[in-house]
Design a protein around this motif. Sequence first.
Motif, mmCIF file in Angstrom:
data_model
loop_
_atom_site.group_PDB
_atom_site.id
_atom_site.type_symbol
_atom_site.label_atom_id
_atom_site.label_comp_id
_atom_site.label_asym_id
_atom_site.label_seq_id
_atom_site.Cartn_x
_atom_site.Cartn_y
_atom_site.Cartn_z
ATOM 1 N N ASP A 177 38.670 43.153 41.531
ATOM 2 C CA ASP A 177 37.336 42.864 42.068
ATOM 3 C C ASP A 177 36.579 44.042 43.121
ATOM 4 O O ASP A 177 35.769 43.742 43.791
ATOM 5 C CB ASP A 177 37.383 41.751 43.081
ATOM 6 C CG ASP A 177 38.393 41.692 44.230
ATOM 7 O OD1 ASP A 177 39.088 42.638 44.286
ATOM 8 O OD2 ASP A 177 38.040 40.848 45.008
ATOM 9 N N LEU A 223 33.697 42.162 44.843
ATOM 10 C CA LEU A 223 33.309 40.811 44.474
ATOM 11 C C LEU A 223 33.531 39.909 45.183
ATOM 12 O O LEU A 223 34.592 39.605 45.337
ATOM 13 C CB LEU A 223 33.553 40.737 42.789
ATOM 14 C CG LEU A 223 33.316 41.694 42.151
ATOM 15 C CD1 LEU A 223 33.885 41.640 40.539
ATOM 16 C CD2 LEU A 223 31.686 42.087 41.743
ATOM 17 N N LYS A 224 32.578 39.126 45.716
ATOM 18 C CA LYS A 224 33.199 38.083 46.826
ATOM 19 C C LYS A 224 33.764 37.095 46.425
ATOM 20 O O LYS A 224 33.603 36.379 45.528
ATOM 21 C CB LYS A 224 31.768 37.767 47.651
ATOM 22 C CG LYS A 224 31.954 37.123 49.064
ATOM 23 C CD LYS A 224 30.448 37.337 49.669
ATOM 24 C CE LYS A 224 30.447 36.396 50.890
ATOM 25 N NZ LYS A 224 31.729 36.740 51.790
ATOM 26 N N THR A 225 34.977 36.498 46.952
ATOM 27 C CA THR A 225 35.850 35.558 46.836
ATOM 28 C C THR A 225 35.900 35.467 45.353
ATOM 29 O O THR A 225 35.712 34.305 44.822
ATOM 30 C CB THR A 225 35.279 34.206 47.408
ATOM 31 O OG1 THR A 225 34.105 33.718 46.810
ATOM 32 C CG2 THR A 225 35.329 34.171 48.911
ATOM 33 N N PHE A 226 36.227 36.444 44.554
ATOM 34 C CA PHE A 226 36.016 36.658 43.186
ATOM 35 C C PHE A 226 36.698 35.358 42.430
ATOM 36 O O PHE A 226 35.866 34.888 41.654
ATOM 37 C CB PHE A 226 36.803 38.053 42.703
ATOM 38 C CG PHE A 226 36.440 38.327 41.271
ATOM 39 C CD1 PHE A 226 35.065 38.015 40.692
ATOM 40 C CD2 PHE A 226 37.466 38.564 40.410
ATOM 41 C CE1 PHE A 226 35.073 38.456 39.273
ATOM 42 C CE2 PHE A 226 37.267 38.719 39.059
ATOM 43 C CZ PHE A 226 36.275 38.676 38.658
HETATM 44 MG MG LIG Z 1 36.895 40.411 46.758
#
Ligand SMILES: [Mg+2]
Length: 288
Positions: free
Chosen positions: A110, A13-16
């Motif tokens: 993430d 999960l990007k820049t969670f």
């Molecule tokens: Mg991440």
Amino acid sequence: MAHEQHTYICIDLKTFYASVECVDRGLDPLTTNLVVADESRGRTTICLAITQAMKDLGIHNRCRLFEIPDGIDYIKAVPRMQHYMEVSARIYGIYLEYVSPQDIHVYSIDECFIDVTPYLDLYHTDAEGFACMLRDEVLARTGITATVGIGPNLFQAKVALDITAKHVPSRIGTLDDETFRKEIWPHRPITDIWGIGPGVAARLEKYGVYDLMGVAALDENLLYDELGVNAEYLIDHAFGREPTTIADIQAYRPQATSTTTGRCSRRAMPMSRPTPSCARWSTTPCWT
Ligand SMILES: [Mg+2]
């Protein structure tokens, strides 16, 4: 029995934390300037996460608040770990609508690995199609963007996520034994490769080795002399091999010498024994 070919995906999960904070404010995580940091701890406090827009401005992940240049406008969000765990658990719940828990390994808050092998026929798709399906579902229901690595084993899926996916617009990176040699062998710095820290990198430098191609070409006995029994993992990884499966990780229970599962248990193990490869992949899901 013939060796069964598996396909794994690793979803990140990007820049969670920063993405969750943006979504909760009705803002786009990809274009908003936001950092997750507790300013009440002072200007030297470390940012737990920053959005992609901040990274694009040249700000480093995990910087300290005072290191962000004055001219940049951004939102400061106070960390809410319990909330991030809840969102993470909700996203895990989305994955479970598509795959059985025995085929998922939660690696961190993430990041998840999924053995998608049994599902490709079921959903009439290939690994990339399956990855897109999960990514789109998570985005539609949570507003969070995911990045995906695809590979024939856990290691290549992780490297595909960490290195390959970064350079493609779809944010889905795929590796196989052939592309692994072509794209990952020459990759530098070698510390971008999962499991290779600065300590190992420094030891390899003594032999003029700066990438996995160099590791693959090095005399194995030298590597065993230098790194001990754990050289085996490095040699496997140099050739894109990884024996650990999700079933191995789920069956693994750490030795009595360690107090936790996960990467930290390595320190509690006697040095003469190799760390079981599954220990290197296991972490305790934070919401259990
Ligand atoms: Mg991440």
